[in-house]
Write an enzyme that holds these catalytic residues in place. Structure first.
Site, PDB file in Angstrom:
ATOM      1  N   GLN A  46       0.866  -1.179   0.000  1.00 27.31           N
ATOM      2  CA  GLN A  46       0.000   0.000   0.000  1.00 27.31           C
ATOM      3  C   GLN A  46       0.906   1.233   0.000  1.00 27.31           C
ATOM      4  O   GLN A  46       1.637   1.471   0.950  1.00 27.31           O
ATOM      5  CB  GLN A  46      -0.901   0.002   1.228  1.00 27.31           C
ATOM      6  CG  GLN A  46      -1.884   1.156   1.262  1.00 27.31           C
ATOM      7  CD  GLN A  46      -2.650   1.210   2.577  1.00 27.31           C
ATOM      8  OE1 GLN A  46      -2.116   1.595   3.600  1.00 27.31           O
ATOM      9  NE2 GLN A  46      -3.905   0.796   2.525  1.00 27.31           N
ATOM     10  N   TYR A  60      -6.250  10.489   3.975  1.00 28.05           N
ATOM     11  CA  TYR A  60      -4.861  10.709   3.585  1.00 28.05           C
ATOM     12  C   TYR A  60      -4.809  11.634   2.362  1.00 28.05           C
ATOM     13  O   TYR A  60      -5.836  12.089   1.873  1.00 28.05           O
ATOM     14  CB  TYR A  60      -4.174   9.369   3.331  1.00 28.05           C
ATOM     15  CG  TYR A  60      -4.138   8.482   4.550  1.00 28.05           C
ATOM     16  CD1 TYR A  60      -3.377   8.826   5.657  1.00 28.05           C
ATOM     17  CD2 TYR A  60      -4.900   7.317   4.614  1.00 28.05           C
ATOM     18  CE1 TYR A  60      -3.355   8.021   6.794  1.00 28.05           C
ATOM     19  CE2 TYR A  60      -4.889   6.511   5.746  1.00 28.05           C
ATOM     20  CZ  TYR A  60      -4.122   6.872   6.832  1.00 28.05           C
ATOM     21  OH  TYR A  60      -4.122   6.078   7.957  1.00 28.05           O
ATOM     22  N   ARG A 119      -9.582  -7.483  10.384  1.00 30.06           N
ATOM     23  CA  ARG A 119      -9.677  -7.985  11.760  1.00 30.06           C
ATOM     24  C   ARG A 119      -9.834  -9.499  11.819  1.00 30.06           C
ATOM     25  O   ARG A 119      -9.254 -10.159  12.693  1.00 30.06           O
ATOM     26  CB  ARG A 119     -10.861  -7.298  12.463  1.00 30.06           C
ATOM     27  CG  ARG A 119     -10.641  -5.826  12.749  1.00 30.06           C
ATOM     28  CD  ARG A 119     -11.928  -5.109  13.149  1.00 30.06           C
ATOM     29  NE  ARG A 119     -12.834  -4.969  12.012  1.00 30.06           N
ATOM     30  CZ  ARG A 119     -13.976  -4.283  12.047  1.00 30.06           C
ATOM     31  NH1 ARG A 119     -14.359  -3.696  13.180  1.00 30.06           N
ATOM     32  NH2 ARG A 119     -14.736  -4.183  10.982  1.00 30.06           N
TER      33      ARG A 119
END
Length: 412
Positions: free
Chosen positions: A105, A180, A354
């Site tokens: 990423q 971001y 998760r």
């Protein structure tokens, strides 16, 4: 004879995205691992991603690789440069040994940073003015990017993508969501420009589209180029799921190989991103003062939200209806039933965070038929575990190995 297009897609069937073919439809999403002390990838980081690959995941995503030192949000984050190359090669080699693909990423934090910039007097963003993140970092003002800044950071993304290719990654993921830098151009909450980079949605996507095109030109024949973005920002004045569908159409037109459909913003709408509130334990378990302050502010401002499976599906359906390109669903898939539902509705892959932190071998268990439902309780406490000595881990299992986390991945 049945039409093969009408047959259900198996989650264990291969998926081709650009030049890359994955062994199955499962992608480990980018989740900050807290395993690069001083910006150096650790042996524990390698172990973390190798466990995802060994557990059956088709592709695992290394979170937050900054394209420049000023692109970091926190000090212990990886910068894609020559110094990190040997360590990243250890990671990709480990993932490949287990038969999976590795994605980097690549991103820039813009004004969402807690570090004073080295190349500018203030953190860069789409627009100047008050910096909300500065309430925690002390940098209360942000600086609008000039045309020269735009071209320089586009160059930085290209250099980062090439370095990722040299390090053995099979894909790069451009982070266009969560607040971001690229998201700060997309978002009407942040982008108040009156030039060609502001105003309508097409203009607000001009800089992210430039980055995408240039990265595709640089590495798109060798690597899958993925875009992760927020379908909806989940905040008043932010873009909606209808806007999210239009964003997907622009990214499809520009040639992205795959979209990862996330949602929410780090500052304004964290519960939209995670689909549930953060518990009290998150606020008291972190020794990091920035994390503790952020969690405290979230506890005062964020609404109470209870988790439900596939919490972003209603929004994601609007994107699926708008484009033909491959889409990866992200948001609360934690059982075989929900995974099959997502693929049955036309999504091409399922992205999980998760669930795989809690159970790295969940995909293998699904394929073997020994499990259907994940043990993950969606408590969100793994987020605060990022700041522990051993890095990100699930509170239901053992914490990360702090000794491994202190050792560089490669012996140089």
């Amino acid at each position: 004879m049945p039409n093969n297009k009408d047959l259900p897609v198996s989650p264990f069937s291969p998926l081709t995205i650009g030049p890359l073919t994955l062994r199955n439809r499962f992608i480990k999403s980018a989740t900050n691992e807290g395993s690069a002390p001083g910006g150096v990838p650790s042996k524990r980081l390698v172990q973390f991603h190798e466990s995802m690959a060994a557990g059956g995941t088709g592709m695992t995503t290394l979170a937050y690789c900054a394209v420049s030192p000023d692109g970091r949000t926190l000090p212990n984050q990886i910068v894609l440069d020559r110094d990190t190359q040997p360590h990243l090669r250890v990671l990709t080699d480990a993932v490949h040994r287990q038969g999976a693909a590795a994605s980097a990423q690549i991103t820039h934090g813009g004004c969402f940073t807690f570090l004073k910039p080295q190349q500018a007097p203030r953190p860069l963003s789409s627009s100047s003015g008050f910096n909300k993140v500065g309430l925690m970092s002390g940098m209360l003002r942000k600086q609008a990017m000039s045309e020269a800044d735009i071209q320089q950071i586009a160059d930085d993304f290209v250099r980062g993508a090439r370095l990722a290719r040299e390090a053995g990654f099979d894909a790069v993921e451009l982070h266009m969501g969560h607040g971001y830098l690229l998201s700060q151009f997309v978002s009407p909450l942040y982008n108040k420009r009156r030039d060609q980079y502001g105003g309508n949605l097409e203009n607000r996507l001009r800089f992210p589209s430039l980055v995408l095109r240039r990265v595709l030109d640089a590495v798109g024949k060798d690597l899958a180029v993925v875009c992760k973005y927020s379908i909806t920002e989940g905040a008043r004045g932010g873009h909606t799921a209808e806007d999210g569908a239009a964003i997907a159409q622009i990214l499809e037109r520009e040639g992205a190989h795959l979209l990862v459909l996330s949602a929410g913003m780090n500052v304004e709408s964290i519960t939209t991103m995670f689909g549930s509130s953060f518990p009290k334990e998150n606020r008291v378990s972190s020794n990091n003062p920035i994390m503790a302050a952020a969690m405290f502010i979230q506890s005062l401002t964020a609404p109470k939200v209870d988790f439900r499976e596939l919490y972003l599906l209603e929004h994601a359906r609007k994107v699926r209806a708008a484009v033909k390109m491959p889409l990866a669903y992200l948001g609360g898939a934690k059982s075989l039933q929900s995974i099959e539902q997502v693929l049955g509705e036309g999504f091409d892959a399922v992205t999980m965070g998760r669930v795989l932190i809690a159970e790295p071998d969940y995909v293998n268990k699904l394929e073997a038929g020994t499990s259907r439902d994940s043990i993950c309780t969606s408590c969100n406490r793994c987020v605060a575990m990022m700041y522990t000595p051993g890095g990100t881990s699930c509170v239901l299992g053992q914490p990360g190995d702090a000794q491994l986390n202190a050792q560089p991945a490669a012996l140089i």
